[in-house]
Structures are given as structure tokens and as C-alpha cells.
Design a protein around this motif. Structure first.
Motif, PDB file in Angstrom:
ATOM      1  N   VAL A  45     121.717  74.992  45.224  1.00 37.04           N
ATOM      2  CA  VAL A  45     122.551  73.803  45.050  1.00 37.04           C
ATOM      3  C   VAL A  45     122.663  73.103  46.402  1.00 37.04           C
ATOM      4  N   SER A  46     122.385  71.804  46.416  1.00 36.87           N
ATOM      5  CA  SER A  46     122.516  71.015  47.641  1.00 36.87           C
ATOM      6  C   SER A  46     123.868  70.324  47.659  1.00 36.87           C
ATOM      7  N   ALA A  82     124.381  82.705  56.203  1.00 45.14           N
ATOM      8  CA  ALA A  82     124.209  82.947  54.773  1.00 45.14           C
ATOM      9  C   ALA A  82     123.687  84.342  54.459  1.00 45.14           C
ATOM     10  N   LEU A  83     124.251  84.898  53.390  1.00 45.16           N
ATOM     11  CA  LEU A  83     123.756  86.137  52.793  1.00 45.16           C
ATOM     12  C   LEU A  83     123.223  85.752  51.418  1.00 45.16           C
ATOM     13  N   THR A  92     121.323  73.036  51.627  1.00 44.37           N
ATOM     14  CA  THR A  92     120.987  73.625  50.338  1.00 44.37           C
ATOM     15  C   THR A  92     121.389  75.093  50.361  1.00 44.37           C
ATOM     16  N   PHE A  93     122.294  75.452  49.462  1.00 44.36           N
ATOM     17  CA  PHE A  93     122.790  76.820  49.360  1.00 44.36           C
ATOM     18  C   PHE A  93     121.906  77.587  48.387  1.00 44.36           C
ATOM     19  N   PRO A  94     121.262  78.661  48.854  1.00 44.12           N
ATOM     20  CA  PRO A  94     120.359  79.413  47.982  1.00 44.12           C
ATOM     21  C   PRO A  94     121.077  79.989  46.761  1.00 44.12           C
ATOM     22  N   ALA A  95     120.321  80.277  45.736  1.00 43.62           N
ATOM     23  CA  ALA A  95     120.867  80.906  44.531  1.00 43.62           C
ATOM     24  C   ALA A  95     121.545  82.222  44.909  1.00 43.62           C
ATOM     25  N   VAL A 109     131.430  79.396  51.085  1.00 47.22           N
ATOM     26  CA  VAL A 109     130.753  78.803  49.939  1.00 47.22           C
ATOM     27  C   VAL A 109     130.006  79.892  49.169  1.00 47.22           C
ATOM     28  N   VAL A 110     130.315  79.995  47.883  1.00 47.57           N
ATOM     29  CA  VAL A 110     129.621  80.943  47.008  1.00 47.57           C
ATOM     30  C   VAL A 110     128.835  80.138  45.985  1.00 47.57           C
ATOM     31  N   ASN A 111     127.522  80.333  45.950  1.00 45.79           N
ATOM     32  CA  ASN A 111     126.699  79.714  44.912  1.00 45.79           C
ATOM     33  C   ASN A 111     126.689  80.670  43.727  1.00 45.79           C
ATOM     34  N   THR A 112     127.340  80.278  42.652  1.00 39.34           N
ATOM     35  CA  THR A 112     127.472  81.144  41.482  1.00 39.34           C
ATOM     36  C   THR A 112     126.263  81.107  40.563  1.00 39.34           C
TER      37      THR A 112
END
Length: 171
Positions: free
Chosen positions: A106-107, A124-125, A155-158, A97-100
Motif C-alpha cells: 500500500v502506498s 520496516a519488518l 510504499t508499505f510492503p504487504a 504503520v501496520v499493513n494489514t
């Protein structure tokens, strides 16, 4: 630019493209293996001495390599801003999963069609996209590990690159 975390996020998106088209792609890489000066390397070897370290592209390639399945799976839907690929080996499902979004988390609720989630681990990085991984601060981007809650919401961090490992049960 290649030492910034923004490059790491961009490279993760490229790896997701490779995963989506693995049926036609025979071999691919995003970086030379190692070197001393050029920033197209995955591993930097300081000269004349110092501790070797991974560039952003190397961090992402290592994360994906460690947390990947043997067979591709289809991702049916994902929230806006998340680039998601999936693979599976047996009862283990792997998501990349990449949060762009540069500055917005983004949850998402993770589900596996017709299969129950037994447990999940998240790797996560994440960092400010302008942060640089350099010889004087090679550990500025660190891998964080978490446990996926039973409801599958995370929730995926920015500006993050995340591998999610799920243990699933056939329905």
C-alpha cells in the motif's frame, strides 16, 4: 502460530490499540519477557544451548520501543489497509504503520498538518505471513531501513510493520 510473522503483524495491531488508548491504560505487555519452550515469550533461550532470539512479538515490541514519541498525536486519515498511530517528542514525529493486507503493498503520502517534513527514516519488518521465526532460522525477518523521499511518499510492503521517524518544522 505464535512463531509466524502473521502473529507479529497481529501483535503490532494490538500495540496500536494500546497506543490509541494510552490515556487509560496504565501498563501493558504482549509477551512474557523470556523463556525456553513456551511461545508466549518475547525472547527465546534455546536449551541446552544455542543463540537466543526474538519471537515476532519481541521484534515488534523492540521496534516500537526504539521509535516512539512521548506524546500521542491524532492520525487524521490513512489509506485502506494501513493501521497507523502517531506520537511526537519535540520536532520528531513517529508513526507506527501496520499493513494489514497479506499480499498487497500500500502506498501513502505522509504529511504533517501545517508542518513541513525536513527528513524521514523508515524502519520496516516484513515477510511472508507464514514464515516462522525458529531456532534454526532466527533471522528470517530482518529490519530494513530506508530514507523517506522529499515528497513523503512510501510504499508499505504487504504484511509489514513499519516505524517512520520524521523530523518536522513548525509552519
Amino acid at each position: 502460530m505464535l512463531s509466524t510473522w502473521a502473529a507479529g503483524v497481529a501483535n503490532a495491531r494490538l500495540l496500536n490499540v494500546h497506543e490509541r488508548h494510552g490515556d487509560v491504560l496504565k501498563i501493558a505487555t504482549l509477551a512474557d519477557f523470556c523463556g525456553t519452550r513456551w511461545q508466549v515469550n518475547a525472547l527465546m533461550i534455546p536449551v541446552p544451548g544455542g543463540r537466543s532470539y526474538l519471537m515476532p512479538v519481541g521484534l515488534v515490541m523492540a521496534l516500537y520501543r526504539k521509535h516512539s514519541g512521548q506524546n500521542a498525536c491524532t492520525v487524521v486519515e490513512a489509506p485502506d489497509g494501513l493501521d497507523v498511530t502517531a506520537s511526537r517528542t519535540g520536532s520528531r514525529l513517529f508513526l507506527h504503520v501496520v499493513n494489514t493486507h497479506r499480499s498487497r503493498s500500500v502506498s501513502a503520502r505522509i504529511t504533517a498538518n501545517r508542518q513541513a517534513l525536513r527528513r524521514g527514516t523508515v524502519f520496516a519488518l516484513a515477510a511472508d505471513p507464514e514464515v516462522e521465526i525458529i531456532e534454526t532460522d532466527p533471522d528470517v525477518v530482518r529490519l530494513a531501513e530506508g530514507v523517506l523521499p522529499p515528497d513523503g511518499t512510501w510504499t508499505f510492503p504487504a504484511a509489514s510493520v513499519t516505524a517512520v521517524e520524521l523530523e518536522i518544522a513548525d509552519a
